[in-house]
Design a protein around this motif. Structure first.
Motif, PDB file in Angstrom:
ATOM      1  N   LEU A  93      41.653  43.782  40.225  1.00  0.00           N
ATOM      2  CA  LEU A  93      42.043  42.609  39.447  1.00  0.00           C
ATOM      3  C   LEU A  93      41.709  42.822  37.978  1.00  0.00           C
ATOM      4  O   LEU A  93      40.595  43.222  37.631  1.00  0.00           O
ATOM      5  CB  LEU A  93      41.313  41.365  39.976  1.00  0.00           C
ATOM      6  N   GLN A  94      42.672  42.514  37.119  1.00  0.00           N
ATOM      7  CA  GLN A  94      42.463  42.646  35.689  1.00  0.00           C
ATOM      8  C   GLN A  94      42.082  41.313  35.048  1.00  0.00           C
ATOM      9  O   GLN A  94      41.434  41.296  33.997  1.00  0.00           O
ATOM     10  CB  GLN A  94      43.741  43.203  35.016  1.00  0.00           C
ATOM     11  N   ASP A  95      42.486  40.215  35.657  1.00  0.00           N
ATOM     12  CA  ASP A  95      42.185  38.896  35.121  1.00  0.00           C
ATOM     13  C   ASP A  95      40.751  38.518  35.484  1.00  0.00           C
ATOM     14  O   ASP A  95      40.406  38.362  36.668  1.00  0.00           O
ATOM     15  CB  ASP A  95      43.158  37.860  35.690  1.00  0.00           C
ATOM     16  N   SER A  96      39.886  38.346  34.475  1.00  0.00           N
ATOM     17  CA  SER A  96      38.472  38.053  34.725  1.00  0.00           C
ATOM     18  C   SER A  96      38.273  36.685  35.357  1.00  0.00           C
ATOM     19  O   SER A  96      37.371  36.494  36.188  1.00  0.00           O
ATOM     20  CB  SER A  96      37.674  38.132  33.412  1.00  0.00           C
ATOM     21  N   LYS A  97      39.117  35.712  35.007  1.00  0.00           N
ATOM     22  CA  LYS A  97      38.964  34.362  35.549  1.00  0.00           C
ATOM     23  C   LYS A  97      39.286  34.326  37.037  1.00  0.00           C
ATOM     24  O   LYS A  97      38.576  33.684  37.822  1.00  0.00           O
ATOM     25  CB  LYS A  97      39.861  33.390  34.782  1.00  0.00           C
ATOM     26  N   ILE A  98      40.342  35.007  37.444  1.00  0.00           N
ATOM     27  CA  ILE A  98      40.695  35.049  38.865  1.00  0.00           C
ATOM     28  C   ILE A  98      39.618  35.800  39.654  1.00  0.00           C
ATOM     29  O   ILE A  98      39.231  35.397  40.764  1.00  0.00           O
ATOM     30  CB  ILE A  98      42.070  35.705  39.053  1.00  0.00           C
ATOM     31  N   ARG A  99      39.128  36.884  39.080  1.00  0.00           N
ATOM     32  CA  ARG A  99      38.076  37.659  39.749  1.00  0.00           C
ATOM     33  C   ARG A  99      36.803  36.833  39.914  1.00  0.00           C
ATOM     34  O   ARG A  99      36.166  36.846  40.965  1.00  0.00           O
ATOM     35  CB  ARG A  99      37.796  38.925  38.943  1.00  0.00           C
ATOM     36  N   ALA A 100      36.451  36.079  38.868  1.00  0.00           N
ATOM     37  CA  ALA A 100      35.257  35.238  38.941  1.00  0.00           C
ATOM     38  C   ALA A 100      35.450  34.107  39.955  1.00  0.00           C
ATOM     39  O   ALA A 100      34.528  33.756  40.697  1.00  0.00           O
ATOM     40  CB  ALA A 100      34.936  34.661  37.567  1.00  0.00           C
ATOM     41  N   HIS A 101      36.644  33.534  39.982  1.00  0.00           N
ATOM     42  CA  HIS A 101      36.921  32.470  40.945  1.00  0.00           C
ATOM     43  C   HIS A 101      36.827  32.990  42.378  1.00  0.00           C
ATOM     44  O   HIS A 101      36.284  32.321  43.267  1.00  0.00           O
ATOM     45  CB  HIS A 101      38.309  31.893  40.689  1.00  0.00           C
ATOM     46  N   LEU A 102      37.327  34.185  42.602  1.00  0.00           N
ATOM     47  CA  LEU A 102      37.268  34.774  43.937  1.00  0.00           C
ATOM     48  C   LEU A 102      35.819  35.046  44.345  1.00  0.00           C
ATOM     49  O   LEU A 102      35.423  34.796  45.492  1.00  0.00           O
ATOM     50  CB  LEU A 102      38.076  36.073  43.956  1.00  0.00           C
ATOM     51  N   PHE A 103      35.024  35.519  43.406  1.00  0.00           N
ATOM     52  CA  PHE A 103      33.610  35.789  43.687  1.00  0.00           C
ATOM     53  C   PHE A 103      32.855  34.488  43.965  1.00  0.00           C
ATOM     54  O   PHE A 103      32.094  34.391  44.934  1.00  0.00           O
ATOM     55  CB  PHE A 103      32.987  36.529  42.500  1.00  0.00           C
TER      56      PHE A 103
END
Length: 281
Positions: free
Chosen positions: A111-121
């Protein structure tokens, strides 16, 4: 226990009034003690071995099946211990968090989008790390353990390590700005806040509400030493400040009368305003 103390005091007072030796009176009291029947064998000899004492304990059965004695057990995914310690539960949360992270690592690595990655985490790993944390006493040991585990997961998420951070002169705050992850301690405090309000607004007389509202009798004395951290300490830390919204101070005329946090929790709107991350802070 009270009768024994009264008996001991009465004999010592009689010895003092008759001007007898208090040392001999205490020795007579000590010799007069007899072992209880539960720790005597069939020949009347005291049992000093714990294994032999446990053999004398009657077996408790449920529907014909013997119940095994244990110091800890897992109930609804959370380990409960007789001594109230949560260290082993913290280790279980650490393993669960890494297992949850392993299930999404393949996706977060691309994932390149930090917001999506943080939301998933935050939606997969953080609940596993902080599961049932609303029932924990927030001690300094628990806070340090959760923060250390979360930072290790955070470094793995963004693909860095402690040596790389030292070489780049990055702090944990710098890594948090890159990862955009939620703070686990704030997550736990808000969970405790919601749970406390939910428990105290119940009206079905459950044991959890009774225990939360229980206060020790005034004649009860605690043992010497520093008292252990209680579940309610972290809630009282912010809920005991009944300030209005705005820049009010302790000497301000807009300060509202003090109300105990258990009273404020019954008012849903007032309890929402004293949220640890809300506007009343």
């Amino acid at each position: 226990m009270t009768d024994i103390k009264e008996h001991r005091l009465r004999l010592l007072l009689e010895a003092a009034e008759e001007k007898k030796s208090l040392k001999k009176a205490k020795m007579a009291l000590s010799k007069g003690r007899t072992p209880i029947d539960a720790v005597l064998d069939r020949n009347g000899i005291p049992i000093t071995s714990r294994a032999r004492i446990e053999e004398r304990i009657p077996v408790i059965t449920l529907h014909g099946d013997p119940l095994e004695e244990t110091d800890a057990y897992v109930y609804l995914g959370r380990e409960l211990r007789c001594d109230g310690s949560i260290m082993t539960e913290l280790r279980r949360r650490k393993r669960a968090a890494w297992a949850a992270y392993g299930s999404i690592r393949e996706v977060t690595a691309h994932l390149q989008d930090s917001k999506i990655r943080a939301h998933l985490f935050d939606s997969h790993v953080l609940p596993a790390l902080c599961y049932a944390a609303e029932t924990w006493p927030l001690t300094s040991t628990a806070i340090s353990f959760i923060q250390t585990t979360h930072r290790a997961l955070e470094r793995s998420l963004i693909g860095t390590s402690l040596p790389s951070m030292r070489q780049a002169k990055q702090s944990s705050e710098d890594v948090r700005r890159i990862s955009l992850l939620a703070d686990p301690i704030n997550y736990i405090r808000r969970a405790k806040h919601r749970w406390a309000g939910h428990v105290l607004r119940r009206d079905d007389d459950r044991w959890s509400t009774r225990v939360t509202q229980w206060f020790p009798p005034p004649d009860l004395t605690r043992p010497p030493g520093r008292p252990p951290a209680r579940w309610r300490d972290s809630i009282e830390e912010y809920a005991k400040m009944p300030y209005r919204v705005g820049r009010s101070t302790r000497s301000s005329a807009t300060r509202v009368p003090y109300r105990h946090w258990t009273t404020r929790a019954h008012d849903r709107e007032d309890w929402r305003n004293c949220d640890p991350r809300g506007i009343a802070r």
